[in-house]
Design a protein around this motif. Structure first.
Motif, PDB file in Angstrom:
ATOM      1  N   ILE A  78       1.004  -1.102  -0.122  1.00 19.48           N
ATOM      2  CA  ILE A  78      -0.018   0.170   0.114  1.00 19.48           C
ATOM      3  C   ILE A  78       0.891   1.199   0.075  1.00 19.48           C
ATOM      4  O   ILE A  78       1.305   1.374   0.988  1.00 19.48           O
ATOM      5  CB  ILE A  78      -1.091   0.056   1.248  1.00 19.48           C
ATOM      6  CG1 ILE A  78      -1.861  -1.440   1.182  1.00 19.48           C
ATOM      7  CG2 ILE A  78      -1.590   1.331   1.203  1.00 19.48           C
ATOM      8  CD1 ILE A  78      -2.570  -1.435   2.401  1.00 19.48           C
ATOM      9  N   CYS A 103      -8.184   5.352  -4.256  1.00 20.91           N
ATOM     10  CA  CYS A 103      -7.401   3.965  -4.460  1.00 20.91           C
ATOM     11  C   CYS A 103      -6.996   3.844  -6.019  1.00 20.91           C
ATOM     12  O   CYS A 103      -7.931   3.518  -6.731  1.00 20.91           O
ATOM     13  CB  CYS A 103      -8.060   2.865  -3.861  1.00 20.91           C
ATOM     14  SG  CYS A 103      -7.361   1.129  -4.176  1.00 20.91           S
ATOM     15  N   VAL A 162      -8.237  -4.118  -4.056  1.00 16.11           N
ATOM     16  CA  VAL A 162      -9.210  -3.077  -4.119  1.00 16.11           C
ATOM     17  C   VAL A 162     -10.427  -3.315  -3.070  1.00 16.11           C
ATOM     18  O   VAL A 162     -11.023  -2.696  -2.340  1.00 16.11           O
ATOM     19  CB  VAL A 162      -9.341  -2.927  -5.517  1.00 16.11           C
ATOM     20  CG1 VAL A 162     -10.730  -1.753  -5.712  1.00 16.11           C
ATOM     21  CG2 VAL A 162      -8.291  -2.229  -6.364  1.00 16.11           C
ATOM     22  N   ILE A 200      -9.736  -3.091   0.431  1.00 15.69           N
ATOM     23  CA  ILE A 200      -9.670  -1.778   1.027  1.00 15.69           C
ATOM     24  C   ILE A 200     -10.754  -0.943   1.030  1.00 15.69           C
ATOM     25  O   ILE A 200     -11.201  -0.127   1.944  1.00 15.69           O
ATOM     26  CB  ILE A 200      -8.275  -0.866   0.070  1.00 15.69           C
ATOM     27  CG1 ILE A 200      -7.101  -1.341   0.245  1.00 15.69           C
ATOM     28  CG2 ILE A 200      -8.809   0.663   0.164  1.00 15.69           C
ATOM     29  CD1 ILE A 200      -6.292  -0.783  -0.531  1.00 15.69           C
ATOM     30  N   ALA A 249     -12.152   4.069  -6.438  1.00 13.46           N
ATOM     31  CA  ALA A 249     -10.949   3.232  -7.183  1.00 13.46           C
ATOM     32  C   ALA A 249     -10.755   3.482  -8.622  1.00 13.46           C
ATOM     33  O   ALA A 249     -11.906   3.286  -9.422  1.00 13.46           O
ATOM     34  CB  ALA A 249     -11.016   1.819  -6.911  1.00 13.46           C
ATOM     35  N   VAL A 256      -1.342  -0.725  -4.461  1.00 14.01           N
ATOM     36  CA  VAL A 256      -2.316   0.462  -4.960  1.00 14.01           C
ATOM     37  C   VAL A 256      -1.777   1.692  -4.234  1.00 14.01           C
ATOM     38  O   VAL A 256      -0.895   1.402  -3.268  1.00 14.01           O
ATOM     39  CB  VAL A 256      -3.879   0.072  -4.262  1.00 14.01           C
ATOM     40  CG1 VAL A 256      -4.659  -0.891  -4.915  1.00 14.01           C
ATOM     41  CG2 VAL A 256      -4.013  -0.096  -2.956  1.00 14.01           C
ATOM     42  N   LEU A 275      -2.829   5.107  -2.278  1.00 10.19           N
ATOM     43  CA  LEU A 275      -3.725   5.864  -1.488  1.00 10.19           C
ATOM     44  C   LEU A 275      -3.546   7.212  -1.604  1.00 10.19           C
ATOM     45  O   LEU A 275      -2.538   7.716  -1.322  1.00 10.19           O
ATOM     46  CB  LEU A 275      -4.064   5.186  -0.183  1.00 10.19           C
ATOM     47  CG  LEU A 275      -4.548   3.660   0.018  1.00 10.19           C
ATOM     48  CD1 LEU A 275      -4.841   3.269   1.627  1.00 10.19           C
ATOM     49  CD2 LEU A 275      -5.838   3.676  -0.743  1.00 10.19           C
TER      50      LEU A 275
END
Length: 382
Positions: free
Chosen positions: A277, A290, A301, A304, A317, A339, A341
């Motif tokens: 992350i 995201c 995804v 999250i 996302a 991903v 953030l």
């Protein structure tokens, strides 16, 4: 001794204050990759991670600063030159020549960009530099493979063109390129002259290319949003999380072609891919996002989004915007599930990479929200 906050609101306020204090320390001066200011920031983060129960080590690497400093400028010039050359061929009716220039040019430009991004940034002989990544693992687990990595980059840079304008320029160039191919094909099939169309496309290409060409690298930004906020979010989440399989990597030279992440994942290539992350540019306003590149990491995804729902946060996302790069791209290229953030809006993009990117513009509420999502995600994995 003061009792720790017990209510969710009190914990959030305390978390936001801690995150903002980290941002103030880190953004007290610009942090160009490899500089003394970046080293001071790295030492500060190392101290916080040790206090939180991590074993910390520095991992030096070598790279070329040339792709990160000049790659975008050269790419913009090359794209503009190819579109202009296609226009010169297409105006008198040489549609086959225009189509050949655009097709072969796209293949060559794509291949060159791919090599520079993935390998050239580490191996190109010009402008060799030395960087240092900071890696932290839980005490007693130095030899164990972490289940989740939290990442953010420590370095900062400035540019004369806001990132939003650069992304718009890249988008315009892409649209013009596709349109030019369609015009060339139409000329081949239908025939006839299209001199006015080619002239118009060339002028549009100039408009799109100018901000891309102007994307040079400086050191005039304090880098509060980009990326002291990402580092602060990672640190406060790591300090609170109870996941023993958590590890942290704070990279250098992200602003110079993702060099630190490229070098780190290359050294980690002996390991199977894990979950990462990455946190980059966490503003107070806007929407928590995201972002990903390459193949969509569906499981991550979904996890999250579920963690955000439990934390009472809204999250969207989508793929990274054109021209926007984060350390997550380097890991995705190595087939990690990763991903990035982030949080913000148009005003956020207007401040990034400028002298306006200051800690005084922040309150810490965005960092608190993203940290809560990470903590909730890690709690469900523990």
């Amino acid at each position: 001794m003061t009792a720790p906050p017990t209510t969710p609101a009190a914990r959030s306020a305390t978390r936001a204050e801690r995150a903002l204090e980290i941002v103030r320390v880190l953004s007290s001066e610009p942090r160009p990759a490899g500089g003394v200011a970046e080293a001071r920031a790295r030492d500060y983060c190392a101290g916080r991670l040790r206090a939180a129960g991590f074993e910390v080590r520095e991992e030096p690497f070598e790279y070329s600063a040339f792709p990160g400093r000049w790659g975008t400028t050269i790419g913009g010039l090359t794209a503009l030159g190819l579109i202009a050359a296609a226009g010169i061929a297409g105006r008198p009716g040489n549609a086959a020549g225009a189509l050949g220039i655009l097709t072969l040019g796209a293949l060559a430009l794509g291949a060159a960009a791919g090599w520079i991004a993935r390998r050239g940034v580490l191996t190109y002989p010009a402008q060799r530099r030395r960087g240092v990544n900071l890696v932290a693992t839980r005490r007693g687990r130095a030899d164990a493979e972490p289940a989740v990595w939290l990442m953010a980059h420590l370095d900062s840079k400035s540019q004369p063109v806001p990132i939003l304008v650069r992304a718009a320029g890249i988008t315009i160039l892409g649209v013009v390129w596709i349109t030019a191919i369609a015009v060339a094909v139409a000329q081949l099939v239908v025939g006839g002259a299209a001199a006015g169309v080619w002239i118009g496309l060339t002028w549009l290409a100039i408009v799109g290319a100018l901000p891309v060409i102007a994307t040079t690298v400086g050191s005039r930004s304090p880098g509060a949003l980009d990326n002291a906020t990402g580092v602060a979010t990672v640190l406060v989440a790591a300090e609170e999380a109870r996941d023993s399989g958590l590890a942290v990597c704070l990279t250098s030279a992200e602003e110079l072609g993702l060099a630190g992440a490229r070098a780190w994942v290359r050294e980690a290539a002996r390991r199977p891919p894990f979950v990462a992350i990455n946190c980059d540019s966490v503003d107070d306003g806007g929407t928590t996002t995201c972002m990903y590149s390459g193949r969509r990491p569906d499981a991550l995804v979904t996890s999250i989004r579920s963690a955000a729902s439990r934390a009472g946060s809204a999250i969207r996302a989508h793929r990274l915007l054109p021209g926007v790069l984060t350390d997550g791209v380097a890991l995705a290229d190595a087939r990690w599930s990763v991903v990035t953030l982030s949080r913000g809006g148009v005003r956020t993009l207007a401040r990034i990479h400028t002298p306006l990117d200051r800690a005084s513009e922040l309150t810490g509420t965005g960092m608190d929200e993203v940290a809560r999502v990470i903590i909730e995600l890690l709690a469900t994995r523990a």
